[in-house]
Design an enzyme around this catalytic site. Structure first.
Site, short mmCIF file in Angstrom:
data_model
loop_
_atom_site.label_atom_id
_atom_site.label_comp_id
_atom_site.label_asym_id
_atom_site.label_seq_id
_atom_site.Cartn_x
_atom_site.Cartn_y
_atom_site.Cartn_z
CG HIS A 116 -30.43 63.81 9.88
ND1 HIS A 116 -29.59 64.90 9.92
CD2 HIS A 116 -30.11 63.06 10.98
CE1 HIS A 116 -28.83 64.83 10.99
NE2 HIS A 116 -29.11 63.72 11.64
CB SER A 137 -26.43 63.40 13.15
OG SER A 137 -27.40 64.15 13.86
CG ASP A 162 -30.89 67.18 7.74
OD1 ASP A 162 -31.78 67.17 8.61
OD2 ASP A 162 -29.74 66.74 7.93
#
EC number: 3.4.14.11
Length: 758
Positions: A499, A349, A469
């Site tokens: 994610h 991320s 995601d």
């Protein structure tokens, strides 16, 4: 369980024998296969000196234990070898398998019995994963098969866990960055947490650039979440212009201050277990949070090249190009004399995003990035096609909310007293620049777009990304991967989760593959490791990964969407609007069941097709107003087995990342019956129907022709599947919740879906 082995490096029989002997295995090509087998099994069970007891605990076939077999004159057959090998890899007869050869076939077992080159089978066994997620050699080393003596030991081109994690050096330094982001007249100091083994060897570095690691202001961020209810803004027709971003670093003066060891230490930091894995194998770990975070200087600039420079400065320090101090007093220097200066970055991320940004600086000592679920354009994270668009699962978030979350300097009360007023002033300026009113691209977002700088990347690049995601959406990795220079080495792992990290999954040896890569790039081991360009998880069958050369295909199949004109009503009754605003999950549930305001088209699939790239909608439509928001989703619809989005635990604490160090659970995505699966989605402001930089008027009731690229996907469709194409206006999870009274009319006879196929 199915094997998908990418980390194993093929070798010769002579090299295999050499490495086995270096590990201490007392086997020889001069001995019989049965004698070598007895020796090998004895050493695998090195904790138990009663070898007869060991041999009796293992079966050779359904009628014979290993002790009896070894004392017999029976030949070592393929079936017997596999039966024994599976037990060494922690599979239990009569529970995990009945007939070894059947299990070998169904599990895609990577070892072929070679009685004429039997030592190679032992070598392969050590390099193969057990049922519980570790290679056999890693399992043995974790149990003390080799001493943790802080010296490098290798097997099959990978570093082994021979570094002592019970006596680590944990130190803090403050690196001077060529920045003054808080405009206080001083260069910003960046706090760096270092964890390294006590060794005379020059260590490479695995660095995680994480704005979260010094703490987050969750309460402050929650207070700044934006209300999503409101009217879609009607924008004035225009062409947007931006300029190329060229970050200008400040001069850092040289220093001749006294040199000192680091003076500040720490006991704990929230580590990433992949980093722990490398720490035990002779890679120092560095965690750095950058500008605007607790114990560092500066303002949280959130994604621009000033923030990236604060991480780059750490690599500069590791290579003697800038100064680190023992404290904020700046009175003693610390030298990075323990490192070889070579760096790999890790993290998911925001952390992976900083890896991409760092790579685009072209800094030569950054040899590898392992960027997971990474952003390549911050506009596409918080906006989409001329619309404000919240990240999936986080309605109301915007980049100013992220700034408040990660500006952790305010978590130190003294820092708050001295600097909060300046922070609030700079945050207010950031709020103006992000322009939530129009949702348009502008210079602020251009300065946080790494795609124009992708050509500068020199590092060996590894991306992982979830095809489900909807937080950091698949286009983020699709665009950066296809923008990378041809001459660099690049790889991408595309999984069917959301994610999430994937290094601890049972079905793929990601962790070991990264070991081979970093051993080559950072330790200089000539292992000739080769990794496919694209490795993707097949959605149509359990634990199956496949190889591809390209993400995205120019070959397409086009399908008509129908023969009539259909209406999408933007307006909901107040009770429904409130329900959906309060709970976007309720909206998604109704949307997929054709209960929301939508057009739903079911398209039967007549042949197998591998979707590879961006599905495109070519639509003819009109709005009853001078504005219009269009959302679309494409589903694989109908009850059948599909992957869940989140991995579940198969075995608690079965993975040892060193020698009884940083244990973690083995995980895998469940594969079970579900009514549908999202293949792709997207949202579009119809005023941006031509492109992102062109704003056009919408004339009420005038037909428009648009081309709408959805998020990239890799998805196996099978004959008999059904696609459900859903067209609607407001997406209550991500877009502005505009309940004004207008309709969109879509002429399905003049509309098509275009599917890229591999």
């Amino acid at each position: 369980m199915k094997y998908n082995q990418y980390s194993y490096i093929g070798t010769s029989v002579s090299q295999a024998e050499k490495e086995l002997k270096e590990l201490g295995f007392q086997i020889s090509s001069q001995k019989t296969n049965k004698a070598n087998l007895a020796t090998f099994v004895s050493q695998v069970y090195f904790h138990n000196p009663d070898k007869d007891d060991v041999f009796k605990s293992i079966i050779a076939d359904s009628q014979t234990d290993l002790a009896t077999f070894l004392h017999s004159d029976r030949e070592l057959t393929e079936e017997i070898f596999y039966t024994i090998a599976l037990q060494l890899l922690e599979f239990t007869p009569y529970i995990d398998f009945d007939e070894a050869k059947t299990f070998i076939k169904h599990s895609h077992f990577p070892i072929i019995f070679q009685p004429k080159h039997f030592l190679l089978n032992f070598y392969q066994l050590l390099g193969t994963r057990t049922k519980n997620g570790m290679t056999l050699i890693d399992k043995l080393v974790s149990q003390g098969f080799l001493p943790a003596d802080n010296h490098y030991r290798y097997f099959n081109g990978k570093s082994l866990a021979t570094f002592d994690t019970n006596a680590l050096i944990r130190e803090i330094v403050y690196v001077e960055a060529p920045l003054d982001t808080d405009k206080d007249g001083q260069l910003d100091l960046i706090k760096v947490n270092i964890i390294r083994p006590q060794t005379k060897a020059k260590l490479p570095v695995v660095m995680t650039a994480s704005p979260y690691h010094q703490g987050t202001n969750d309460k402050g961020a929650d207070k700044k979440l934006h209300q999503m209810e409101g009217e879609l803004t009607v924008k004035k027709a225009a062409t947007i212009t931006v300029t190329d971003s060229h970050f200008q670093a400040l001069q850092v003066p040289s220093s001749n201050l006294p040199i000192s060891p680091a003076q500040e230490s720490f006991s704990y930091i929230d580590s990433y277990t992949l980093n722990d894995y490398f720490l035990a194998r002779g890679f120092a770990n560095i965690y750095v949070s950058g500008v605007g975070t607790k114990d560092s200087d500066g303002f949280m600039t959130s994604g621009d090249y000033a923030q990236i420079e604060s991480f780059k400065a750490v690599i500069d320090w590791l290579n003697g190009r800038t100064t680190a101090y023992t404290s904020h007093k700046r009175d003693k220097r610390v030298m990075a004399d323990w490192t070889n200066g070579l760096v790999a970055t890790t993290g998911k991320s925001y952390l992976g995003t900083m890896s991409t940004g760092l790579a685009t600086t072209g800094i030569k000592e950054l040899k590898v990035i392992i960027a997971e679920s990474a952003i390549s354009s911050w506009y596409d994270y918080y906006r989409e096609n001329g619309l404000v668009c919240s990240p999936g699962g986080y309605p109301g978030e915007d980049i100013d909310v992220l700034t408040e979350l990660t500006y952790s300097r305010n978590l130190a009360a003294g820092d708050y007293l001295r600097n909060n007023a300046q922070y609030q002033k700079m945050l207010a300026e950031q709020v103006k620049q992000i322009d939530r009113t129009s949702g348009d691209y502008n210079q602020f977002w251009q300065d946080r777009n790494y795609l124009p700088h992708a050509h500068k990347i020199k590092a060996h690049v590894v991306y992982t990304h979830g095809l489900q995601d909807w937080n950091v959406k698949p286009n983020q990795v699709y665009y950066i991967f296809n923008a990378l220079p041809e001459e660099i080495q690049k790889h991408i792992f595309l999984h069917q989760g959301q994610h999430v990290y994937m290094h601890n999954w049972q079905s793929i040896d990601f962790r070991e593959s990264m070991n081979a890569l970093l051993s080559e790039e950072l330790l200089g081991l000539q292992n000739h490791f080769q990794l496919p360009t694209i490795i993707w998880q097949d959605n149509s069958q359990v634990q199956t990964w496949k190889k591809l050369n390209n993400f995205g295909s120019h070959q397409t199949r086009q399908f008509s969407l129908g023969q009539e004109k259909k209406i999408i009503d933007n307006h909901y009754p107040s009770s429904d609007f409130k329900l959906y605003s309060d709970d976007y999950h309720a909206f998604k549930h109704d949307l997929f069941l054709k209960k929301a305001n939508e057009i739903a088209i079911d398209l039967p699939i007549q042949e197998d097709m591998l979707v590879n790239g961006q599905i495109k909608l070519n639509l003819t439509l009109k709005s009853s107003s001078n504005k219009g928001l269009l959302s679309a989703q494409v589903l694989d619809y109908g009850q059948k087995k599909r992957f869940s989005d989140l991995p579940t635990i198969l075995e608690h604490n079965s993975i040892d990342n060193g020698q009884n160090f940083s244990r973690e659970a083995l995980r895998e995505l469940p594969f079970k019956k579900a009514p549908y699966r999202i293949i792709t989605k997207g949202v579009l402001n119809l005023q941006n129907r031509t492109d992102l930089l062109t704003i056009e008027d919408i004339f009420p009731n005038k037909w428009m022709t648009i081309t709408f690229n959805l998020q990239a996907s890799l998805y196996q469709l099978q004959k008999g599947d059904s696609l459900r194409i859903v067209l609607y206006t407001t997406d209550f999870e991500q877009t502005v919740r505009d309940n004004s009274n207008y309709i969109l009319v879509v002429d399905l006879a003049k509309s098509t879906i275009e599917i890229p196929i591999a």
